[in-house]
Design an enzyme around this catalytic site. Structure first.
Site: not given
Length: 473
Positions: A35, A76, A217, A275
């Site tokens: 990845r 963010r 995803k 994860t």
């Protein structure tokens, strides 16, 4: 190099694994897919990493896939005057679009889409949920909130709105530039982050146009509401438990994981569980027992692949992490009860090719069968076999290197590139030769062959043959 297990390993490249010899070592330890995370690094760094994966592929002698993971619309905060602030539970805290550096009373959120998605009483999670705010009042460019939990906040931390769909495209301008670059580099898979609706995957497919596999995803609750439509437009899916775990209650994540794995298996598309799988190995040479159990649970569920993120990208023990994951996967697959858990529990469709694959799967139960061989152009025949979870390995024989690399993600599939076959009588000879060369079929055992006529026609699997490997070569 043949791995002694069917589930696959995805390893993320980063500062800890940049050197050519490190990538080769990871591949020898069992990594199947590498990845490349476009949330970090420059294009030059990624080009070097991809080139080194291709060199490692030649050295280890089996196809390796490159997965380009696009950053997506990561939301963010702006900056604080002193870089960080301390907060007190119950205090008021304002989010707005004023670019002035923030303080303990307010901070900038430079994303108007956030304020358009808000509702009174909605939760706002900052810094992966470490800070939780409750919306008291809001307008088109501000939100007055109350601090529910958390006490420290610093520059550029992420923001999540659990349960709310944010009207923002999944492909940002940065993603488009990264995607164009990744495709010119010949990556095998492209992962789209923060998918919320089927239109997100439709847009990605329209840009990629078959030059790579497209992977969704799933890390937003909104995606779960449109899951069927999203998966119908995806060639693989990732259970991205990071952001998904921020926006869902912890007890919901395992249930969602199982739901996603089952949905992917139903469609016969590869599914990755990702994860924090061996998170402690970022700083420790061994995992916790809970992490080992977590990896094993994904294998028992039938996931095609499990993924390492920071463990290999920035950890102190990247090689040990891949080695440990390989050991866990192999150990689960030696469990006498594991085969019954892998038995296909999904209905076979009426299509002739699916019926033929199901028949091959049943025939493969014979102890005399060494492996199955699928002649495939696009990889679909091999993926159909993978969906059935045969206990014998599947040898995918293709004339396309791109197909062989893409199949590195598929459960139980070993892909090899062969020359074009024009004579059907050559099917058995080539299949047996390749199976013996790869070590997939013991001498004297049989190879079950799936192919299609005319050769090279995608989705035309219409031949099931049996060939025997000679006792002596």
């Amino acid at each position: 190099m043949i791995r002694a297990r069917r589930a696959r390993i995805v390893a993320t490249l980063g500062p800890a694994t940049r050197k050519p010899e490190q990538i080769v070592a990871l591949a020898r330890a069992g990594a199947d897919v590498f990845r490349v995370n476009f949330s970090h690094g420059e294009h030059a760094d990624h080009a070097t990493a991809i080139a080194r994966v291709r060199a490692a592929e030649a050295e280890v002698g089996r196809p390796l896939a490159v997965l380009a993971d696009l950053q997506g619309p990561k939301i963010r905060l702006g900056e604080f005057r002193d870089g960080r602030v301390e907060l007190t539970r119950g205090q008021a805290f304002r989010l707005d679009r004023d670019p002035t550096p923030g303080d303990s009373r307010r901070v900038c959120v430079p994303h108007p889409e956030i304020f358009a998605a808000l509702r009174t009483g909605a939760d706002v999670l900052l810094d992966d949920g470490k800070v939780r705010l409750k919306v008291v009042r809001f307008g088109q460019d501000f939100a007055e909130t109350e601090l529910i939990s958390g006490d420290i906040l610093s520059d550029h931390k992420g923001l999540n709105l659990p349960g709310l769909a944010i009207p923002i495209p999944a492909l940002t301008e940065k993603d488009r530039l990264d995607l164009d670059f990744a495709l010119t580099q010949g990556v095998d898979w492209v992962a789209l982050s923060f998918v919320q609706r089927a239109a997100d995957m439709a847009e990605l497919r329209q840009i990629v146009l078959g030059r790579a596999g497209v992977l969704a995803k799933i890390e937003k609750p909104a995606a779960l509401e449109a899951l069927d439509e999203i998966l119908d437009l995806s060639e693989a899916v990732m259970v991205a438990r990071g952001d998904l775990g921020v926006e869902l209650a912890p007890e919901d994540v395992p249930v969602v994981q199982k739901t996603l794995v089952r949905a992917a298996r139903m469609r016969g598309i590869p599914v990755i569980v990702a994860t924090q799988m061996l998170e402690s190995m970022i700083h420790s040479p061994t995992p916790t027992r809970a992490e080992a159990s977590d990896v094993a649970a994904a294998v028992y569920e039938g996931a095609d692949a499990v993924m390492l993120s920071a463990e290999t990208a920035a950890g102190e023990y990247p090689l040990e992490a891949v080695t440990m994951m390989d050991r866990i996967l192999a150990r689960v697959e030696r469990d006498p009860r594991w085969p019954e858990l892998m038995a296909a529990e999904y209905p076979v469709e009426d299509a002739d090719a699916d019926a033929l694959v199901a028949a091959a799967r049943r025939a493969a139960d014979s102890a005399s069968t060494g492996c199955l061989a699928a002649f495939t152009t696009t990889g679909q025949t091999a993926l159909r076999l993978s969906r059935e979870r045969p206990l014998q390995p599947t040898l995918a024989l293709t004339t396309r290197l791109a197909t062989a690399r893409r199949l590195a993600l598929a459960w139980g599939v070993e892909a090899r590139v062969v020359d074009i076959i024009t004579d059907p009588e050559d099917l058995a000879r080539v299949a047996v030769e390749e199976a013996l060369a790869a070590g997939l079929c013991p001498p004297g055992h049989r190879v079950l062959i799936l192919a299609g006529l005319p050769m090279g026609s995608p989705g035309a699997a219409n031949i099931l043959r049996i060939a025997h490997a000679p006792l002596r070569r």
